[in-house]
Design an enzyme around this catalytic site. Sequence first.
Site, mmCIF file in Angstrom:
data_model
loop_
_atom_site.group_PDB
_atom_site.id
_atom_site.type_symbol
_atom_site.label_atom_id
_atom_site.label_comp_id
_atom_site.label_asym_id
_atom_site.label_seq_id
_atom_site.Cartn_x
_atom_site.Cartn_y
_atom_site.Cartn_z
ATOM 1 N N LYS A 115 0.821 -1.205 0.000
ATOM 2 C CA LYS A 115 0.000 0.000 0.000
ATOM 3 C C LYS A 115 0.867 1.272 0.000
ATOM 4 O O LYS A 115 0.448 2.316 -0.479
ATOM 5 C CB LYS A 115 -0.918 0.027 1.224
ATOM 6 C CG LYS A 115 -1.803 -1.202 1.437
ATOM 7 C CD LYS A 115 -2.822 -1.368 0.333
ATOM 8 C CE LYS A 115 -3.985 -2.268 0.708
ATOM 9 N NZ LYS A 115 -3.650 -3.693 0.856
HETATM 10 C C1 PLP Z 1 -4.426 -4.790 0.579
HETATM 11 C C2 PLP Z 1 -3.737 -6.076 0.596
HETATM 12 C C3 PLP Z 1 -4.098 -7.113 -0.261
HETATM 13 C C4 PLP Z 1 -5.277 -7.004 -1.207
HETATM 14 O O1 PLP Z 1 -5.013 -6.097 -2.245
HETATM 15 P P1 PLP Z 1 -6.212 -5.530 -3.143
HETATM 16 O O2 PLP Z 1 -5.598 -4.443 -3.942
HETATM 17 O O3 PLP Z 1 -7.223 -5.006 -2.170
HETATM 18 O O4 PLP Z 1 -6.738 -6.645 -3.942
HETATM 19 C C5 PLP Z 1 -3.334 -8.261 -0.255
HETATM 20 N N1 PLP Z 1 -2.296 -8.426 0.596
HETATM 21 C C6 PLP Z 1 -1.927 -7.441 1.454
HETATM 22 C C7 PLP Z 1 -0.789 -7.671 2.364
HETATM 23 C C8 PLP Z 1 -2.627 -6.232 1.483
HETATM 24 O O5 PLP Z 1 -2.247 -5.260 2.318
#
Ligand code: PLP
Length: 479
Positions: A115
């Site tokens: 993120k």
């Molecule tokens: C947010 C997240 C996901 C999912 O990603 P999306 O973009 O919502 O599909 C998977 N793994 C981790 C560690 C995350 O933080």
Amino acid sequence: MRYISTRGAWATDPQPFSAILLEGLAPDGGLAVPLAYPRFSTEELAALRGQGYADLAYAVLSRYIGDIDAADLRALVARTYTAATFGSPAITPVVALEPGLALLRVSNGPTLAFKDIALQLLGQLFEYVLAREGRHVNIVGATSGDTGSAAEVAMLGKDRVAVFMLSPRGRMSPFQQAQMYALDAPNIHNLAIDGTFDDCQDIVKAINADAAFKSRHAIGAVNSINWARVAAQVVYYFAGYFGATRGNDVPLDVAVPSGNFGNVLAAYVARAMGLPLRRLIVATNENDVLDEFFRTGRYRPRAGSETHVTSSPSMDISKASNFERYVFDMVGRDATALRALWTTLARDGEFTLAGTPYWANVVASDFHSGRSTHADRVQTIRQVERRYRRVVDPHTADGLKVGMALRDPSVPLLCVETALPAKFAAIIGEALGGVVPERPSAYRDLEARPQHATELPADAERVKAYVAAHAARAPAPAA
Ligand SMILES: *Cc1c(COP(=O)(O)O)cnc(C)c1O
């Protein structure tokens, strides 16, 4: 580049990037999408191979951001993607596990999950655009664990921004919770909601649906429905492709641990821009709405009460908000058809594309999917450690499990590492006989720090009242 809504708004008046930057949803409840995906020519792609991350980011993002001065955008991007923030000059290094199998490590930012890649950029973009326009924003977001801390760290101390982050109380790992709740800054508000991530997301949607409240309090969003986040994530698929292949004539499959469908949507967009990705493999955990869709054509989001609490909590999502952008393309970008599907969804709780003329588009889009369980994660973490001497986090393990199951030996596979194992010590200990995952020194005493969160019921009105009472206000005009 200009933007329209998946549900038809702005069709005659497409919006510039800055107008959609701060918003989650279009006024009609749809999501902002670019008028088209710009395509790199073969020559342009060849020139991109070998460029550094910041240059690559500029090359991709400048196609989507038409109303920020080019030199300024270059500077923003260069300030964002530094080795100091992301741990290495590669920013998102590719590491080979064995011939034909590699990991794309996008989780080396300040909060140890992918993120950060998008939110660190958003922090810079928000600051720039808000200062230029003399505005402020109150970000209201929902997190299943990783968005919250990434957003809060990216916005920490930014004086035109306040963050109100809703998180599902007691449903994150202790590390994830402490990462958010231990932040102590006047512009950061942690709201611990008595409910699931989907309940949190529904409250954010309800707040965004109240146009008067939204404009009165300058509400903005950083959720994965924010287009700028998707665009920022497109960049690392280019970096990953170039890192995993020797030439632009090589196809590459990618496997992506998925929840809100933002990460894998970025892979889809990268492919639409001309990147030679082949199959896009969606990995879910026990919350397998997306797997069900790609296997059967039936899209049936679950209620919060039907959402399982799992050991890959950032994927405990049963209503993948970015999925609407994908469906918009599958129905031929026909907003009327999209609206009809979402009307069916509201009425029946599901819709089915199999058997409709749109199903051929879904098949042609070459998405594949699979599901992984707690036992699979434990086994995968163990196997990866034995075979490759590498500890992976449970989400990455879901991706590897599903990716390996669907692997085509004739095409290399790139699995996306979405978080570092330090965030999820319990399952690592379970899988590896008590091994405690390494953690960066900045996080050594994390769980011992005082935590700050306000507990609220899963009630949009109560959250609104809190936001109204604590919102950032426009700075007083200079005397
Ligand atoms: C947010 C997240 C996901 C999912 O990603 P999306 O973009 O919502 O599909 C998977 N793994 C981790 C560690 C995350 O933080």
